[in-house]
Scaffold this active site. Structure first.
Site, PDB file in Angstrom:
ATOM      1  N   CYS A   1       0.906  -1.175   0.005  1.00 31.09           N
ATOM      2  CA  CYS A   1      -0.045  -0.091  -0.096  1.00 31.09           C
ATOM      3  C   CYS A   1       0.804   1.183   0.048  1.00 31.09           C
ATOM      4  O   CYS A   1       1.811   1.112  -0.449  1.00 31.09           O
ATOM      5  CB  CYS A   1      -0.902  -0.083   1.083  1.00 31.09           C
TER       6      CYS A   1
HETATM    7  C1  RB5 Z   1      -4.077   5.071   0.494  1.00 31.30           C
HETATM    8  O1  RB5 Z   1      -4.193   6.505   0.151  1.00 31.30           O
HETATM    9  C2  RB5 Z   1      -2.992   5.069   1.623  1.00 31.30           C
HETATM   10  O2  RB5 Z   1      -3.743   5.346   2.862  1.00 31.30           O
HETATM   11  C3  RB5 Z   1      -2.782   3.583   1.637  1.00 31.30           C
HETATM   12  O3  RB5 Z   1      -2.217   3.136   0.459  1.00 31.30           O
HETATM   13  C4  RB5 Z   1      -1.775   3.023   2.883  1.00 31.30           C
HETATM   14  O4  RB5 Z   1      -0.703   3.896   2.825  1.00 31.30           O
HETATM   15  C5  RB5 Z   1      -2.389   2.863   4.133  1.00 31.30           C
HETATM   16  O5  RB5 Z   1      -1.605   2.408   5.055  1.00 31.30           O
END
Ligand code: RB5
Length: 149
Positions: free
Chosen positions: A66
């Site tokens: 993420c």
């Molecule tokens: C998405 O914008 C972001 O919050 C996600 O990819 C991640 O970083 C969450 O931990």
């Protein structure tokens, strides 16, 4: 090795780059999505199915990406049988497997570049849990499902 991958919009690009590298190394990749960049998508929708596949043995290891790697790590660790960690350095990438039986590596697509990420993933995939008595004891203390009655 059969490897599962998952990413939201924050990790999509790194997932795709890593997928190419891993395919070149003849790994089998199961991609749990997302399969395109959708700025409104939610990382658990991809990371939880990946984590379940790791827990069920459908794939041997998981790579969850993420933006920061934090959300992916939190979501993956909610699935019983998954030991996921956000990794940013080489030592933790292999020692997390050797000592802690880590089976999902989490990366931050907005934190870690492709060259470093590829090295971290290689160290993760090459490492094996040592089955050391002290490590088994510690894992059992952390995970009730591993405790012997
Ligand atoms: C998405 O914008 C972001 O919050 C996600 O990819 C991640 O970083 C969450 O931990």
């Amino acid at each position: 090795m059969k490897i599962g991958m998952a990413a939201d919009h924050g990790g999509f690009e790194l997932k795709e780059l890593l997928k190419l590298r891993l395919k070149e190394l003849n790994h089998i990749i199961v991609d749990f999505g997302n399969n395109h960049i959708d700025p409104s998508d939610d990382y658990p929708d991809y990371v939880v199915p990946l984590a379940k596949a790791v827990a069920d043995g459908e794939v041997e290891r998981g790579i969850a990406v993420c933006g920061s790697g934090v959300g992916a790590s939190i979501a993956a660790n909610k699935v019983a049988g998954v030991r996921a960690a956000l990794i940013t350095d080489h030592f933790a990438a292999h020692q997390g497997v050797e000592d802690d039986d880590m089976n999902v590596i989490c990366l931050g697509g907005r934190i870690t570049g492709i060259e470093t990420a590829a090295e971290l993933v290689e160290a993760f995939l090459d490492a094996r849990f040592t089955n050391g008595e002290r490590h088994l004891r510690r894992l059992a203390k952390a995970d009730p499902s591993r405790r012997k009655i």
